[in-house]
Design an enzyme around this catalytic site. Structure first.
Site, PDB file in Angstrom:
ATOM      1  N   GLY A  32       0.810  -1.211   0.000  1.00 13.52           N
ATOM      2  CA  GLY A  32       0.000   0.000   0.000  1.00 13.52           C
ATOM      3  C   GLY A  32       0.839   1.254   0.000  1.00 13.52           C
ATOM      4  O   GLY A  32       2.063   1.224  -0.131  1.00 13.52           O
ATOM      5  N   ASP A 142      10.592  -8.388   8.752  1.00 12.05           N
ATOM      6  CA  ASP A 142      11.138  -7.436   7.785  1.00 12.05           C
ATOM      7  C   ASP A 142      11.834  -6.287   8.515  1.00 12.05           C
ATOM      8  O   ASP A 142      11.718  -5.132   8.125  1.00 12.05           O
ATOM      9  CB  ASP A 142      10.044  -6.903   6.861  1.00 12.05           C
ATOM     10  CG  ASP A 142      10.617  -6.257   5.586  1.00 12.05           C
ATOM     11  OD1 ASP A 142      11.769  -6.586   5.222  1.00 12.05           O
ATOM     12  OD2 ASP A 142       9.918  -5.438   4.971  1.00 12.05           O
TER      13      ASP A 142
END
Length: 308
Positions: A32, A142
């Site tokens: 996004g 991450d």
């Protein structure tokens, strides 16, 4: 997802989402776009809008929901807090605390590596963030310099876009996901991934913070991942006790790595001032003291004899 300095809105960007006015773009990734927003009450926030909106796939929506759920479980001053979320409708979004400041990646790229107390502050705050994430039963998956924002009150970890839960400390297997230069060997080899993968990423991030380059170099993703699984890390100019700690974090075997909590304890113990040591009396001075005491004792005895 890279979070950059604010950029102007594009013609096709929405100007408002829910009760939040969008002021500019902060960054974007596969999941996004992240905007700088203003809440109705006037405060600045970060608004992450799911790419594709109502046309997003069920899988993308499910991942978005998982991100919100994961971030809500973590309550720590070293992570960006989730303030609001709408996970259904045409424009699913997640609203989080806005942390003003550059990412660690941008800071190092622009101003050079960190050292000394500044490096250790970033090290302990980011390790504390991972410890809180792991206590909540979450693996970030991450962690990297681009997901550390250097705010006015210190470093904060952001972006739970690929985070997932783990059951009772048991890692879960998934397809490889993350940023190649900071992925652990188990992520690359599609083995079970647990909190120790974040520890590996923390070690790689500290190398970048201290040297300006990741420990397994740059280049095509396949080449970098091959080095991670087959070669020893290049720790460069990283020095002192932090070098040894980071080397342990970058061990190929997850079981050999410390936990995030152990990292925090080690770093905080290192930061404490050493206890004062008892003052040693020089040997020649101690001999003089003993001689004086002997003379005084002899004088006392002679005084008794003479008075008798």
């Amino acid at each position: 997802m890279q979070i950059n300095q604010e950029a102007p809105l594009r013609p096709d960007d929405p100007r408002k989402v829910g009760r939040y006015a969008l002021l500019g773009r902060l960054g974007e990734g596969g999941q996004g776009v992240v905007y700088l927003g203003r809440a109705a009450e006037g405060g600045l926030v970060t608004v992450k809008l799911l790419r594709g909106g109502s046309g997003a796939s069920d899988r993308a929506r499910a991942r978005f929901v998982k991100e919100a759920d994961a971030a809500r479980k973590v309550a720590a001053p070293q992570t960006a807090r989730i303030l609001d979320a709408r996970l259904t409708g045409e424009r699913p979004y997640i609203v989080s605390e806005y942390v003003k400041g550059p990412t660690l990646q941008d800071m190092i790229a622009g101003e050079g590596p960190l050292a000394g107390a500044e490096l250790k502050k970033v090290a302990v705050r980011t390790a504390a963030a991972l410890a809180a994430i792991h206590r909540a039963g979450i693996v970030h998956r991450d962690f990297k310099p681009a997901n550390v924002v250097l705010g006015p009150k210190g470093a904060k970890v952001i972006d739970f876009g690929v985070a997932r839960s783990f059951e009772s400390g048991t890692p879960q297997t998934s397809h490889p996901v993350g940023t190649p230069a900071y992925m652990s060997p188990e992520q690359i080899e599609d083995d079970p991934v647990g909190p120790k993968a974040d520890v590996f990423a923390w070690g790689a991030t500290m190398v970048y913070a201290a040297t300006g380059r990741p420990p397994f170099g740059r280049g095509p993703s396949a080449a970098v991942m091959r080095r991670i699984t087959d070669r020893e890390p290049d720790l460069g100019e990283l020095k002192g006790s932090l070098r040894g700690l980071v080397a342990r974090c970058l061990d190929k075997q997850p079981a050999a790595r410390p936990t995030a909590t152990e990292i925090v304890r080690f770093l905080r113990a290192e930061a404490r001032p050493a206890p004062p040591q008892p003052r040693k009396v020089p040997r020649y001075r101690s001999r003089m003291i003993y001689a004086l005491m002997a003379v005084m004792a002899l004088g006392f005895v002679l005084g008794i004899v003479l008075s008798g």
